[in-house]
Design an enzyme around this catalytic site. Structure first.
Site, PDB file in Angstrom:
ATOM      1  N   LEU A  57       0.829  -1.208   0.000  1.00  0.00           N
ATOM      2  CA  LEU A  57       0.000   0.000   0.000  1.00  0.00           C
ATOM      3  C   LEU A  57       0.867   1.263   0.000  1.00  0.00           C
ATOM      4  O   LEU A  57       0.346   2.376  -0.029  1.00  0.00           O
ATOM      5  CB  LEU A  57      -0.912   0.004   1.228  1.00  0.00           C
ATOM      6  CG  LEU A  57      -1.978  -1.094   1.255  1.00  0.00           C
ATOM      7  CD1 LEU A  57      -2.764  -1.039   2.554  1.00  0.00           C
ATOM      8  CD2 LEU A  57      -2.911  -0.972   0.059  1.00  0.00           C
ATOM      9  N   SER A  58       2.200   1.085   0.031  1.00  0.00           N
ATOM     10  CA  SER A  58       3.087   2.255   0.069  1.00  0.00           C
ATOM     11  C   SER A  58       2.936   3.145  -1.168  1.00  0.00           C
ATOM     12  O   SER A  58       2.951   4.373  -1.033  1.00  0.00           O
ATOM     13  CB  SER A  58       4.537   1.812   0.241  1.00  0.00           C
ATOM     14  OG  SER A  58       4.702   1.254   1.525  1.00  0.00           O
ATOM     15  N   THR A  64      11.393  -4.208   1.351  1.00  0.00           N
ATOM     16  CA  THR A  64      10.491  -5.087   2.097  1.00  0.00           C
ATOM     17  C   THR A  64      10.903  -6.541   1.926  1.00  0.00           C
ATOM     18  O   THR A  64      11.936  -6.842   1.307  1.00  0.00           O
ATOM     19  CB  THR A  64       9.012  -4.806   1.706  1.00  0.00           C
ATOM     20  OG1 THR A  64       8.168  -5.547   2.601  1.00  0.00           O
ATOM     21  CG2 THR A  64       8.698  -5.196   0.272  1.00  0.00           C
ATOM     22  N   LYS A 120      15.166  -7.126   3.556  1.00  0.00           N
ATOM     23  CA  LYS A 120      15.539  -6.131   4.572  1.00  0.00           C
ATOM     24  C   LYS A 120      16.880  -6.428   5.238  1.00  0.00           C
ATOM     25  O   LYS A 120      17.568  -5.508   5.675  1.00  0.00           O
ATOM     26  CB  LYS A 120      14.456  -6.047   5.655  1.00  0.00           C
ATOM     27  CG  LYS A 120      13.198  -5.319   5.224  1.00  0.00           C
ATOM     28  CD  LYS A 120      12.254  -5.164   6.405  1.00  0.00           C
ATOM     29  CE  LYS A 120      10.950  -4.538   5.971  1.00  0.00           C
ATOM     30  NZ  LYS A 120      10.034  -4.278   7.082  1.00  0.00           N
ATOM     31  N   ASN A 155      14.931  -0.756   6.053  1.00  0.00           N
ATOM     32  CA  ASN A 155      13.673  -0.696   5.290  1.00  0.00           C
ATOM     33  C   ASN A 155      13.612   0.545   4.411  1.00  0.00           C
ATOM     34  O   ASN A 155      12.652   0.716   3.661  1.00  0.00           O
ATOM     35  CB  ASN A 155      12.445  -0.753   6.218  1.00  0.00           C
ATOM     36  CG  ASN A 155      12.148   0.586   6.845  1.00  0.00           C
ATOM     37  OD1 ASN A 155      13.061   1.337   7.180  1.00  0.00           O
ATOM     38  ND2 ASN A 155      10.881   0.909   6.998  1.00  0.00           N
ATOM     39  N   ASP A 174      11.096   1.497  10.517  1.00  0.00           N
ATOM     40  CA  ASP A 174      10.088   0.645  11.177  1.00  0.00           C
ATOM     41  C   ASP A 174      10.096   0.890  12.689  1.00  0.00           C
ATOM     42  O   ASP A 174       9.046   0.851  13.338  1.00  0.00           O
ATOM     43  CB  ASP A 174      10.373  -0.842  10.914  1.00  0.00           C
ATOM     44  CG  ASP A 174       9.891  -1.305   9.539  1.00  0.00           C
ATOM     45  OD1 ASP A 174       8.985  -0.660   8.982  1.00  0.00           O
ATOM     46  OD2 ASP A 174      10.428  -2.307   9.033  1.00  0.00           O
ATOM     47  N   GLY A 202       7.220 -13.908  17.845  1.00  0.00           N
ATOM     48  CA  GLY A 202       7.987 -13.875  16.599  1.00  0.00           C
ATOM     49  C   GLY A 202       9.381 -13.359  16.862  1.00  0.00           C
ATOM     50  O   GLY A 202       9.617 -12.659  17.866  1.00  0.00           O
ATOM     51  N   ALA A 230      10.833  -7.999  11.721  1.00  0.00           N
ATOM     52  CA  ALA A 230       9.856  -7.085  12.322  1.00  0.00           C
ATOM     53  C   ALA A 230       9.950  -7.134  13.848  1.00  0.00           C
ATOM     54  O   ALA A 230       9.822  -6.108  14.523  1.00  0.00           O
ATOM     55  CB  ALA A 230       8.448  -7.439  11.861  1.00  0.00           C
ATOM     56  N   TYR A 239      -1.862  -5.725   8.921  1.00  0.00           N
ATOM     57  CA  TYR A 239      -2.767  -4.582   8.905  1.00  0.00           C
ATOM     58  C   TYR A 239      -4.008  -4.786   8.042  1.00  0.00           C
ATOM     59  O   TYR A 239      -4.011  -5.574   7.111  1.00  0.00           O
ATOM     60  CB  TYR A 239      -2.038  -3.302   8.484  1.00  0.00           C
ATOM     61  CG  TYR A 239      -1.200  -3.399   7.227  1.00  0.00           C
ATOM     62  CD1 TYR A 239       0.175  -3.510   7.317  1.00  0.00           C
ATOM     63  CD2 TYR A 239      -1.783  -3.369   5.965  1.00  0.00           C
ATOM     64  CE1 TYR A 239       0.961  -3.587   6.187  1.00  0.00           C
ATOM     65  CE2 TYR A 239      -1.002  -3.441   4.823  1.00  0.00           C
ATOM     66  CZ  TYR A 239       0.365  -3.554   4.945  1.00  0.00           C
ATOM     67  OH  TYR A 239       1.133  -3.637   3.815  1.00  0.00           O
ATOM     68  N   GLY A 253      -1.645  -3.136  12.315  1.00  0.00           N
ATOM     69  CA  GLY A 253      -0.373  -2.555  11.873  1.00  0.00           C
ATOM     70  C   GLY A 253      -0.490  -1.341  10.976  1.00  0.00           C
ATOM     71  O   GLY A 253       0.527  -0.849  10.472  1.00  0.00           O
TER      72      GLY A 253
HETATM   73  N1  LIG Z   1       2.675  -2.902   9.794  1.00  0.00           N
HETATM   74  C1  LIG Z   1       3.872  -2.723   9.274  1.00  0.00           C
HETATM   75  O1  LIG Z   1       4.266  -1.601   8.925  1.00  0.00           O
HETATM   76  C2  LIG Z   1       4.810  -3.894   9.155  1.00  0.00           C
HETATM   77  C3  LIG Z   1       6.180  -3.672   9.004  1.00  0.00           C
HETATM   78  C4  LIG Z   1       7.033  -4.774   8.914  1.00  0.00           C
HETATM   79  C5  LIG Z   1       6.511  -6.069   8.940  1.00  0.00           C
HETATM   80  N2  LIG Z   1       5.165  -6.248   9.069  1.00  0.00           N
HETATM   81  C6  LIG Z   1       4.595  -7.610   9.108  1.00  0.00           C
HETATM   82  O2  LIG Z   1       5.275  -8.388  10.082  1.00  0.00           O
HETATM   83  C7  LIG Z   1       5.239  -9.755   9.712  1.00  0.00           C
HETATM   84  C8  LIG Z   1       6.598 -10.418   9.884  1.00  0.00           C
HETATM   85  O3  LIG Z   1       7.560  -9.815   9.036  1.00  0.00           O
HETATM   86  P1  LIG Z   1       9.125 -10.192   9.195  1.00  0.00           P
HETATM   87  O4  LIG Z   1       9.848  -9.294   8.266  1.00  0.00           O
HETATM   88  O5  LIG Z   1       9.529 -10.221  10.622  1.00  0.00           O
HETATM   89  O6  LIG Z   1       9.155 -11.702   8.638  1.00  0.00           O
HETATM   90  P2  LIG Z   1      10.263 -12.818   8.986  1.00  0.00           P
HETATM   91  O7  LIG Z   1      11.590 -12.209   9.256  1.00  0.00           O
HETATM   92  O8  LIG Z   1      10.129 -13.816   7.883  1.00  0.00           O
HETATM   93  O9  LIG Z   1       9.759 -13.492  10.366  1.00  0.00           O
HETATM   94  C9  LIG Z   1       8.561 -14.222  10.406  1.00  0.00           C
HETATM   95  C10 LIG Z   1       8.261 -14.647  11.853  1.00  0.00           C
HETATM   96  O10 LIG Z   1       6.987 -15.302  11.837  1.00  0.00           O
HETATM   97  C11 LIG Z   1       7.121 -16.610  12.405  1.00  0.00           C
HETATM   98  N3  LIG Z   1       6.172 -17.496  11.723  1.00  0.00           N
HETATM   99  C12 LIG Z   1       5.840 -17.498  10.411  1.00  0.00           C
HETATM  100  N4  LIG Z   1       4.906 -18.440  10.166  1.00  0.00           N
HETATM  101  C13 LIG Z   1       4.646 -19.040  11.355  1.00  0.00           C
HETATM  102  C14 LIG Z   1       3.765 -20.089  11.762  1.00  0.00           C
HETATM  103  N5  LIG Z   1       2.973 -20.702  10.897  1.00  0.00           N
HETATM  104  N6  LIG Z   1       3.734 -20.458  13.067  1.00  0.00           N
HETATM  105  C15 LIG Z   1       4.536 -19.839  13.977  1.00  0.00           C
HETATM  106  N7  LIG Z   1       5.391 -18.835  13.647  1.00  0.00           N
HETATM  107  C16 LIG Z   1       5.449 -18.451  12.352  1.00  0.00           C
HETATM  108  C17 LIG Z   1       8.559 -16.987  12.167  1.00  0.00           C
HETATM  109  O11 LIG Z   1       8.926 -18.008  13.089  1.00  0.00           O
HETATM  110  P3  LIG Z   1      10.242 -18.932  12.837  1.00  0.00           P
HETATM  111  O12 LIG Z   1      11.415 -18.118  13.294  1.00  0.00           O
HETATM  112  O13 LIG Z   1       9.985 -20.128  13.648  1.00  0.00           O
HETATM  113  O14 LIG Z   1      10.267 -19.210  11.347  1.00  0.00           O
HETATM  114  C18 LIG Z   1       9.252 -15.643  12.453  1.00  0.00           C
HETATM  115  O15 LIG Z   1       9.363 -15.426  13.842  1.00  0.00           O
HETATM  116  C19 LIG Z   1       4.683  -9.793   8.283  1.00  0.00           C
HETATM  117  O16 LIG Z   1       3.323 -10.146   8.349  1.00  0.00           O
HETATM  118  C20 LIG Z   1       4.818  -8.359   7.812  1.00  0.00           C
HETATM  119  O17 LIG Z   1       3.843  -8.022   6.848  1.00  0.00           O
HETATM  120  C21 LIG Z   1       4.305  -5.195   9.180  1.00  0.00           C
END
Ligand SMILES: NC(=O)c1ccc[n+]([C@@H]2O[C@H](COP(=O)([O-])OP(=O)(O)OC[C@H]3O[C@@H](n4cnc5c(N)ncnc54)[C@H](OP(=O)(O)O)[C@@H]3O)[C@@H](O)[C@H]2O)c1
Length: 308
Positions: free
Chosen positions: A39-40, A85, A89, A110, A125, A147, A151, A243, A263
Site C-alpha cells: 500500500l506504500s 520489504t 531487509k 527498510n 520501522d 515472533g 519485524a 494490517y 499494523g
Molecule cells: N505494519 C507494518 O508496517 C509492518 C512492518 C514490517 C513487517 N510487518 C509484518 O510483520 C510480519 C513479519 O515480518 P518479518 O519481516 O519479521 O518476517 P520474517 O523475518 O520472515 O519473520 C517471520 C516470523 O513469523 C514466524 N512465523 C511465520 N509463520 C509461522 C507459523 N505458521 N507459526 C509460527 N510462527 C510463524 C517466524 O517463526 P520462525 O522463526 O519459527 O520461522 C518468524 O518469527 C509480516 O506479516 C509483515 O507483513 C508489518
C-alpha cells in the site's frame, strides 16, 4: 456557449488527478518480492500530489538473486531512494555504503536514501512502532513479543527506546528468539526467549502490558495459536503488525474485551519517516492516512474493519 466558470471549476475539482511523469520527475519506490500487495505507492503518491511535488513512487519486484544489481543501479538510474520489504531487509545491509547505527543494531534496513551517489541505509520501522504505541503506557513495564524475525527486532528496538524494562520473546524456532535475546539484552533492558507454547502460560501473559504479534500468521486468514488472553491485565494492549484485517490474534483479544491495534498506524508512520528522509518535507500525515483507509486491499476488500 461556454460553461459558467463555477461549473468549470467544479468539473476540474471533481476530475481524478492525473499522474504526470516527466523527465524532471523524482523517482522513489519499493523493492521486494512480492510487492504487488504493497500500500506504500498509494500512500506516497497521494502525499506527493497533495504537496504538488513532481515525484512518483513505483513498486519494483526484485528477485533475491538480482538484489545486488538492483540496489547498485539505484544511483545510476537517478532514484532518490527506495523502501525495502520482505525478503530483502536483512540481505540489503551488506550492499550499502553506510548504514545508520539504529538499522545496524536492528540488523535490517527498510529505507535506502541515495546521497551524492552513495547508498545510505535506515530503519524507519522502529519509529513506526514507537509512534503507533505512543498512546500506550509502557515505560518500566513488560511486553510479550511473538515472533523473532526482522519485524520483531524493530519492535524490540522500539520497546527499548520507549523505556520498557522486560521483553519476553516467544517464537516457534527457539534458536531465533535466543539470537534476538543476545542482540538486545542488557542489564537495564531484559530480553528473554521462550517457545511459542509460553503464550498459553499465564505466568508470561499475566505480566504483559503489551502483547505484539510480529509473525505473519493471519496475513492469509490463518488461525493463531491459543493464548491465555484472560490471564492478561485488563488494560493490556494486543498489537498485530498485520494490517487492515481482523486477524485471529486480534479476535482472541477482542473476545476477552482487551484493547487491540493493527499494523496500519505503524505502516503509515514508517512511511511518513521515509518520506521526510527523501524529500526533506513534513509529510502530510492525514492525506497518507486517508489514502490507506480508502484503498481496497488485495482481494478487492476495502478496510472496513477498524481496530479500537
Ligand atoms: N505494519 C507494518 O508496517 C509492518 C512492518 C514490517 C513487517 N510487518 C509484518 O510483520 C510480519 C513479519 O515480518 P518479518 O519481516 O519479521 O518476517 P520474517 O523475518 O520472515 O519473520 C517471520 C516470523 O513469523 C514466524 N512465523 C511465520 N509463520 C509461522 C507459523 N505458521 N507459526 C509460527 N510462527 C510463524 C517466524 O517463526 P520462525 O522463526 O519459527 O520461522 C518468524 O518469527 C509480516 O506479516 C509483515 O507483513 C508489518
Amino acid at each position: 456557449m461556454p460553461a459558467p466558470r463555477s461549473l468549470t471549476a467544479r468539473a476540474e475539482r471533481d476530475q481524478p488527478k492525473q499522474l504526470v511523469v516527466r523527465g524532471s520527475t523524482r523517482v522513489v519506490g519499493i523493492i521486494g518480492d512480492p510487492v504487488d500487495h504493497s500500500l506504500s505507492p498509494v500512500m506516497h503518491n497521494a502525499a506527493f500530489a497533495a504537496l504538488g511535488l513532481d515525484w512518483v513512487y513505483v513498486p519494483f519486484p526484485v528477485k533475491e538473486k538480482l538484489l545486488r544489481q538492483a540496489v547498485r543501479a539505484l544511483p545510476a538510474l537517478g532514484l532518490v531512494g527506495v523502501n525495502v520489504t520482505v525478503p530483502h531487509k536483512e540481505a540489503v545491509l551488506r550492499l550499502l555504503d553506510d548504514v545508520s547505527p539504529l538499522a545496524s543494531k536492528v540488523g535490517a534496513v527498510n529505507t535506502i536514501v541515495v546521497r551524492a551517489g552513495r547508498l545510505h541505509g535506515e530503519n524507519t520501522d522502529v519509529f513506526g512502532v514507537q509512534q503507533a504505541l505512543r498512546g500506550v503506557a509502557l515505560r518500566g513495564g513488560t511486553a510479550l513479543v511473538i515472533g523473532a524475525g526482522g519485524a520483531a527486532r524493530a519492535v524490540v528496538a522500539a520497546l527499548e527506546q520507549i523505556g520498557v524494562r522486560r521483553v519476553i520473546v516467544a517464537n516457534r524456532t527457539l534458536a531465533r528468539a535466543r539470537n534476538l535475546q543476545r542482540r538486545f539484552s542488557t542489564p537495564a533492558f531484559q530480553v528473554e526467549s521462550q517457545p511459542l507454547s509460553s503464550l498459553q502460560d499465564p505466568r508470561y501473559v499475566s505480566v504483559a502490558r503489551l502483547v505484539v504479534n510480529t509473525t505473519s500468521i493471519g496475513l492469509h486468514g490463518e488461525k493463531f495459536p491459543a493464548m491465555a488472553v484472560e490471564a492478561s491485565p485488563a488494560e493490556c494492549v494486543f498489537f498485530d503488525l498485520v494490517y487492515g484485517r481482523q486477524t485471529d490474534f486480534l479476535r482472541q483479544a477482542r473476545a476477552a474485551h482487551r484493547r487491540v491495534m493493527d499494523g496500519t498506524e505503524m505502516l503509515l508512520q514508517q512511511g511518513a519517516a521515509a518520506f521526510r528522509l527523501w524529500t526533506g518535507r513534513r509529510p502530510p500525515i492525514e492525506v497518507m492516512r486517508a489514502a490507506l483507509a480508502t484503498t481496497p486491499r488485495s482481494g478487492g476488500s476495502r478496510s472496513t474493519w477498524s481496530p479500537s
